[in-house]
Design a protein around this motif. Structure first.
Motif, PDB file in Angstrom:
ATOM      1  N   LEU A  66       0.831  -1.204   0.000  1.00 16.72           N
ATOM      2  CA  LEU A  66       0.000   0.000   0.000  1.00 16.72           C
ATOM      3  C   LEU A  66       0.868   1.258   0.000  1.00 16.72           C
ATOM      4  CD1 LEU A  66      -2.735  -1.148   2.527  1.00 16.72           C
ATOM      5  CD2 LEU A  66      -3.086  -0.663   0.094  1.00 16.72           C
ATOM      6  N   SER A  67       1.925   1.250   0.770  1.00 13.28           N
ATOM      7  CA  SER A  67       2.826   2.396   0.827  1.00 13.28           C
ATOM      8  C   SER A  67       3.501   2.636  -0.521  1.00 13.28           C
ATOM      9  CB  SER A  67       3.874   2.166   1.915  1.00 13.28           C
ATOM     10  OG  SER A  67       4.771   3.237   1.967  1.00 13.28           O
ATOM     11  N   GLU A  68       3.974   1.577  -1.150  1.00 11.77           N
ATOM     12  CA  GLU A  68       4.599   1.699  -2.469  1.00 11.77           C
ATOM     13  C   GLU A  68       3.598   2.222  -3.492  1.00 11.77           C
ATOM     14  OE1 GLU A  68       6.098  -2.239  -3.147  1.00 11.77           O
ATOM     15  OE2 GLU A  68       7.899  -1.886  -1.957  1.00 11.77           O
ATOM     16  N   ILE A  78       1.536   6.764  -6.880  1.00  7.74           N
ATOM     17  CA  ILE A  78       0.431   7.666  -7.219  1.00  7.74           C
ATOM     18  C   ILE A  78       0.826   9.113  -6.953  1.00  7.74           C
ATOM     19  CG2 ILE A  78      -1.903   8.369  -6.548  1.00  7.74           C
ATOM     20  CD1 ILE A  78      -2.474   5.352  -6.102  1.00  7.74           C
ATOM     21  N   GLU A  79       1.525   9.331  -5.846  1.00  2.99           N
ATOM     22  CA  GLU A  79       1.954  10.688  -5.500  1.00  2.99           C
ATOM     23  C   GLU A  79       2.861  11.266  -6.586  1.00  2.99           C
ATOM     24  OE1 GLU A  79       4.882  11.779  -2.206  1.00  2.99           O
ATOM     25  OE2 GLU A  79       2.920  12.172  -1.301  1.00  2.99           O
ATOM     26  N   LYS A  80       3.703  10.445  -7.183  1.00  2.00           N
ATOM     27  CA  LYS A  80       4.587  10.898  -8.246  1.00  2.00           C
ATOM     28  C   LYS A  80       3.796  11.320  -9.488  1.00  2.00           C
ATOM     29  CE  LYS A  80       8.426   7.958  -6.897  1.00  2.00           C
ATOM     30  NZ  LYS A  80       9.195   6.759  -7.259  1.00  2.00           N
ATOM     31  N   GLU A  81       2.643  10.681  -9.704  1.00  2.00           N
ATOM     32  CA  GLU A  81       1.847  10.963 -10.887  1.00  2.00           C
ATOM     33  C   GLU A  81       0.952  12.186 -10.735  1.00  2.00           C
ATOM     34  OE1 GLU A  81      -0.328   7.504 -12.079  1.00  2.00           O
ATOM     35  OE2 GLU A  81       1.427   6.218 -11.862  1.00  2.00           O
ATOM     36  N   VAL A  82       0.660  12.563  -9.512  1.00  2.00           N
ATOM     37  CA  VAL A  82      -0.254  13.676  -9.278  1.00  2.00           C
ATOM     38  C   VAL A  82       0.454  14.984  -9.589  1.00  2.00           C
ATOM     39  CG1 VAL A  82      -1.559  14.923  -7.512  1.00  2.00           C
ATOM     40  CG2 VAL A  82      -1.579  12.434  -7.536  1.00  2.00           C
ATOM     41  N   THR A 102       0.994  31.381 -11.151  1.00  2.00           N
ATOM     42  CA  THR A 102       2.220  32.187 -11.122  1.00  2.00           C
ATOM     43  C   THR A 102       1.859  33.649 -10.873  1.00  2.00           C
ATOM     44  OG1 THR A 102       2.189  32.640 -13.483  1.00  2.00           O
ATOM     45  CG2 THR A 102       3.335  30.636 -12.755  1.00  2.00           C
ATOM     46  N   ALA A 103       2.874  34.461 -10.690  1.00  2.00           N
ATOM     47  CA  ALA A 103       2.665  35.896 -10.458  1.00  2.00           C
ATOM     48  C   ALA A 103       1.992  36.565 -11.647  1.00  2.00           C
ATOM     49  CB  ALA A 103       4.001  36.568 -10.155  1.00  2.00           C
ATOM     50  N   SER A 104       2.171  36.015 -12.841  1.00  2.00           N
ATOM     51  CA  SER A 104       1.554  36.613 -14.034  1.00  2.00           C
ATOM     52  C   SER A 104       0.167  36.039 -14.325  1.00  2.00           C
ATOM     53  CB  SER A 104       2.474  36.422 -15.241  1.00  2.00           C
ATOM     54  OG  SER A 104       2.660  35.042 -15.478  1.00  2.00           O
ATOM     55  N   ASP A 105      -0.456  35.454 -13.318  1.00  2.00           N
ATOM     56  CA  ASP A 105      -1.807  34.878 -13.420  1.00  2.00           C
ATOM     57  C   ASP A 105      -1.933  33.756 -14.443  1.00  2.00           C
ATOM     58  OD1 ASP A 105      -2.964  36.233 -11.343  1.00  2.00           O
ATOM     59  OD2 ASP A 105      -3.773  37.845 -12.589  1.00  2.00           O
ATOM     60  N   THR A 106      -0.862  33.051 -14.709  1.00  4.01           N
ATOM     61  CA  THR A 106      -0.949  31.859 -15.542  1.00  4.01           C
ATOM     62  C   THR A 106      -0.770  30.642 -14.645  1.00  4.01           C
ATOM     63  OG1 THR A 106       1.415  31.909 -16.019  1.00  4.01           O
ATOM     64  CG2 THR A 106      -0.026  33.023 -17.594  1.00  4.01           C
ATOM     65  N   PHE A 107      -1.194  29.508 -15.152  1.00  2.02           N
ATOM     66  CA  PHE A 107      -1.077  28.284 -14.372  1.00  2.02           C
ATOM     67  C   PHE A 107      -0.012  27.390 -14.985  1.00  2.02           C
ATOM     68  CE2 PHE A 107      -5.302  29.691 -13.191  1.00  2.02           C
ATOM     69  CZ  PHE A 107      -5.325  29.414 -11.841  1.00  2.02           C
ATOM     70  N   VAL A 108       0.764  26.772 -14.137  1.00  2.00           N
ATOM     71  CA  VAL A 108       1.773  25.808 -14.577  1.00  2.00           C
ATOM     72  C   VAL A 108       1.591  24.527 -13.778  1.00  2.00           C
ATOM     73  CG1 VAL A 108       3.478  27.505 -15.321  1.00  2.00           C
ATOM     74  CG2 VAL A 108       3.482  26.723 -12.969  1.00  2.00           C
ATOM     75  N   LYS A 109       1.937  23.421 -14.410  1.00  3.37           N
ATOM     76  CA  LYS A 109       1.870  22.127 -13.721  1.00  3.37           C
ATOM     77  C   LYS A 109       3.173  21.912 -12.971  1.00  3.37           C
ATOM     78  CE  LYS A 109      -1.121  19.601 -16.885  1.00  3.37           C
ATOM     79  NZ  LYS A 109      -1.185  18.418 -17.761  1.00  3.37           N
ATOM     80  N   LYS A 110       3.038  21.532 -11.714  1.00  4.20           N
ATOM     81  CA  LYS A 110       4.193  21.214 -10.881  1.00  4.20           C
ATOM     82  C   LYS A 110       3.948  19.841 -10.253  1.00  4.20           C
ATOM     83  CE  LYS A 110       6.266  25.349 -10.721  1.00  4.20           C
ATOM     84  NZ  LYS A 110       7.615  25.752 -10.692  1.00  4.20           N
ATOM     85  N   PRO A 111       5.003  19.059 -10.057  1.00  3.50           N
ATOM     86  CA  PRO A 111       4.819  17.779  -9.372  1.00  3.50           C
ATOM     87  C   PRO A 111       4.331  17.988  -7.946  1.00  3.50           C
ATOM     88  CG  PRO A 111       7.012  17.942 -10.341  1.00  3.50           C
ATOM     89  CD  PRO A 111       6.364  19.296 -10.467  1.00  3.50           C
ATOM     90  N   PHE A 112       3.480  17.095  -7.498  1.00  2.00           N
ATOM     91  CA  PHE A 112       2.982  17.152  -6.129  1.00  2.00           C
ATOM     92  C   PHE A 112       4.086  16.673  -5.209  1.00  2.00           C
ATOM     93  CE2 PHE A 112       1.118  15.011  -2.449  1.00  2.00           C
ATOM     94  CZ  PHE A 112       0.340  16.015  -1.941  1.00  2.00           C
ATOM     95  N   ILE A 113       4.422  17.479  -4.240  1.00  2.00           N
ATOM     96  CA  ILE A 113       5.421  17.107  -3.234  1.00  2.00           C
ATOM     97  C   ILE A 113       4.801  17.343  -1.875  1.00  2.00           C
ATOM     98  CG2 ILE A 113       7.706  17.551  -2.294  1.00  2.00           C
ATOM     99  CD1 ILE A 113       8.486  18.614  -5.076  1.00  2.00           C
ATOM    100  N   SER A 114       4.726  16.272  -1.087  1.00  2.00           N
ATOM    101  CA  SER A 114       4.096  16.415   0.227  1.00  2.00           C
ATOM    102  C   SER A 114       5.048  16.956   1.257  1.00  2.00           C
ATOM    103  CB  SER A 114       3.522  15.102   0.694  1.00  2.00           C
ATOM    104  OG  SER A 114       4.508  14.106   0.744  1.00  2.00           O
TER     105      SER A 114
END
Length: 80
Positions: free
Chosen positions: A51-53, A58-62, A68-80
């Motif tokens: 389950l942990s693995e 899944i966390e890596k895929e999210v 951003t400051a210029s009101d645009t959106f960028v995709k960033k990896p989820f890091i807990s």
């Protein structure tokens, strides 16, 4: 008490979690022998690792959308 491990087939996340809960109930009910409790404990450890693995993968895929400051959106990896 026999282990309910399947023959080499990896259980789904939901099935593994349900089995882990079932094992916990059996161990906590104080009617399971010491020998059976040890077998169940080992199965629970295997399920916990799986389950942990699974959650780590899944966390890596999210991806998170970050504004951003210029009101645009960028995709960033989820890091807990």
């Amino acid at each position: 008490m026999a282990s309910k491990k399947t023959s080499g087939k990896k259980p789904s996340f939901q099935d593994a979690l349900a089995r882990l809960e079932e094992i916990t109930e059996h161990i906590e009910d104080n009617t399971t022998s010491l020998e059976d409790s040890v077998v169940l404990y080992k199965e629970a450890i295997d399920l916990t690792v799986m389950l942990s693995e699974n959650l780590n993968e899944i966390e890596k895929e999210v991806m998170v959308l970050q504004k951003t400051a210029s009101d645009t959106f960028v995709k960033k990896p989820f890091i807990s």
